[in-house]
Design an enzyme around this catalytic site. Structure first.
Site, PDB file in Angstrom:
ATOM      1  N   SER A 102      -2.765  -2.018  18.890  1.00 30.35           N
ATOM      2  CA  SER A 102      -2.850  -3.429  19.262  1.00 30.35           C
ATOM      3  C   SER A 102      -2.704  -3.638  20.770  1.00 30.35           C
ATOM      4  CB  SER A 102      -1.801  -4.220  18.476  1.00 30.35           C
ATOM      5  OG  SER A 102      -1.988  -5.602  18.610  1.00 30.35           O
ATOM      6  N   ASP A 241      -6.540  -9.262  22.727  1.00 33.22           N
ATOM      7  CA  ASP A 241      -5.787  -8.034  22.948  1.00 33.22           C
ATOM      8  C   ASP A 241      -6.652  -6.846  22.546  1.00 33.22           C
ATOM      9  OD1 ASP A 241      -5.691  -8.349  20.206  1.00 33.22           O
ATOM     10  OD2 ASP A 241      -3.617  -7.702  20.008  1.00 33.22           O
ATOM     11  N   ASP A 243      -7.031  -4.879  20.048  1.00 34.21           N
ATOM     12  CA  ASP A 243      -7.712  -4.756  18.755  1.00 34.21           C
ATOM     13  C   ASP A 243      -8.284  -6.078  18.255  1.00 34.21           C
ATOM     14  OD1 ASP A 243      -5.232  -5.889  18.076  1.00 34.21           O
ATOM     15  OD2 ASP A 243      -5.241  -4.956  16.095  1.00 34.21           O
ATOM     16  N   ASP A 245      -7.048  -9.056  17.408  1.00 32.75           N
ATOM     17  CA  ASP A 245      -6.445  -9.994  16.451  1.00 32.75           C
ATOM     18  C   ASP A 245      -5.573 -11.045  17.132  1.00 32.75           C
ATOM     19  OD1 ASP A 245      -4.245  -8.449  17.101  1.00 32.75           O
ATOM     20  OD2 ASP A 245      -3.716  -7.937  15.038  1.00 32.75           O
TER      21      ASP A 245
END
Length: 446
Positions: A102, A241, A243, A245
């Site tokens: 993440s 960010d 990834d 999400d």
């Protein structure tokens, strides 16, 4: 949640090359997951990743473990976490696996799972995988080994899905948008979505090299985005960010717009359109200003524990459709099954276009109270939150706030950090002094 050995609040995460993020562990994890998931019927697993250099190594290890258990892997390549959740649903795969840490630096990585319906795996399935990890690795007969294939049109499928969440009668033709993809998984998705909807798009953080993910860019550091929005005279900026999400936004004046404000805008627009079902879910970290603004609109609001899985649980328990963390995880169950930065951004852009209002004006109905967050790293050997000195300083600060604010101390679920949050209806410098006083006590105790 039960006490598990490997799975944390957001899957398994750590520094690459150190337990548990090692090739041998991840191979065994793939095998154990394959053994458990094969019991449910389907024999295919979607595997996506962000842009970290270690993703190549870890996806190979995962695939080998799955194949040994008799399951086949479908690779998406670099793809946002919510895209993997979406593809898992549309391919009717038994599960989706995302290789990502993440918002963490490139030298960290992690593994998280999605179930067949695109939500995170239930606790009992994660526990079953951990139990399987304790058994010796075996291999199915050669004729039953899994295979590996690539989903060649994965990006195009997800781009069309995202566009489908934006009203067909509207367009972004009048907007100039700066988008910061954190050199992460949205780099080849978000700009295309926005351009195909008509926007003029300026990109930053769209040149991943495997090691620059989240580096002074993206949702966790919007300074570059703020500068670029002002320099370009853009209407709005979006930052994701690593990834994809999480979402942060920047208005045309260069002000950061966080997850609390995004939730407020989406909730108010849902109310205006007669589409809001119930209320909104925030977290213990949500700004008190959000709660007050929603109350003024007559929109119910509850706080969940920090973590998008807990926000989702509270939404499901209430039967509500929207929820968010101030860090930028925004869950819109009428659109998707998990936090999705691109989809959330499109809903805010919808409100801007439909109402002919700037992002700055859309935020004007909500006053953020000063909120200071201090992260304190500790050794992990002792829990500073159990220190008498920390408790005493916290009591002093709460007394000084006099019921006009909140203090929240919590351990991070993914890193050896204590998060100190102080919020109140006072000057920001005073709130910061209070937060630093508690942080100093935590440091001394840790």
């Amino acid at each position: 949640m039960s006490n598990r050995k490997y799975f944390g609040t957001d899957g398994i995460r750590g520094k690459v090359g150190e337990s548990p993020i090692t090739p041998d562990f991840v191979l065994k994890l793939g095998w154990a997951a394959g053994k458990v998931l094969a019991r449910h019927g389907s024999r295919k697993i979607i595997i996506g990743k962000d842009t970290r250099i270690s993703g190549y190594m870890l996806e190979s290890a995962l695939e080998a473990g799955l194949a040994a258990a008799g399951l086949s892997a479908l690779f998406t390549g670099p793809m946002p976490t919510p895209a993997v959740a979406y593809l898992t649903r549309t391919f009717r795969a038994e599960a989706g696996i995302v290789i990502s840490a993440s918002h963490n630096p490139f030298y960290d990585n992690g593994i998280k799972f999605f179930s067949i319906d695109g939500t995170k795996l239930p606790d009992d399935v994660e526990e079953a995988i951990e139990a399987e990890m304790e058994k010796p690795l075996t291999c199915v007969e050669s004729a039953e080994l899994g295979k590996a294939n690539r989903i060649v049109d994965a990006a195009g499928r997800y781009i069309e899905f995202c566009k489908g969440t934006f009203p067909s009668e509207l367009s972004l033709n009048e907007l100039k948008i700066v988008v910061d993809c954190a050199n992460g998984a949205t780099y080849h998705i978000a700009p295309s979505v926005l351009r195909e909807l008509g926007a003029t798009v300026i990109t930053i953080g769209c040149e991943p090299d495997g090691m620059n993910i989240n580096e002074e860019c993206g949702a966790t550091d919007v300074r570059l985005l703020q500068e670029r929005v002002l320099a370009e005279g853009a209407h709005v900026g979006l930052a994701f960010d690593g990834d994809g999400d999480r979402l942060m936004m920047v208005d045309h004046l260069g002000n950061k717009v966080d997850g609390d404000q995004i939730l407020y805008i989406i909730a108010r627009e849902g109310l205006r359109q007669g589409q809001l079902k119930g209320g909104a879910v925030g977290t213990l970290m949500s700004n008190m200003g959000l709660q007050l603004a929603l109350k003024d609109l007559g929109i119910p609001f509850v706080r969940a524990k920090v973590g998008d899985r807990y926000v989702l649980e509270a939404m499901q328990e209430k039967g509500w459709r929207i929820g968010a963390e101030n860090s930028g995880h925004v869950i819109l169950l009428d659109k998707t099954t998990t936090g999705d930065g691109i989809v959330a951004g499109l809903q805010v852009l919808t409100a801007m276009v439909r109402n002919h209002m700037s992002l700055h004006d859309l935020c004007s109905g909500m006053k953020l109270l000063p909120q200071i967050l201090v992260n304190v790293r500790f050794s992990g050997e002792h829990n500073p939150l159990k220190s008498d000195e920390v408790e005493e300083v916290t009591r002093q600060v709460e007394k000084e706030l006099g019921g006009r604010g909140r203090v929240l101390l919590r351990k991070s679920g993914t890193e050896p950090l204590i998060r100190v949050m102080v919020e109140g209806d006072a000057e920001e410098s005073l709130i910061a002094e209070m937060a630093n006083r508690i942080a100093d006590a935590v440091k001394a105790a840790g």
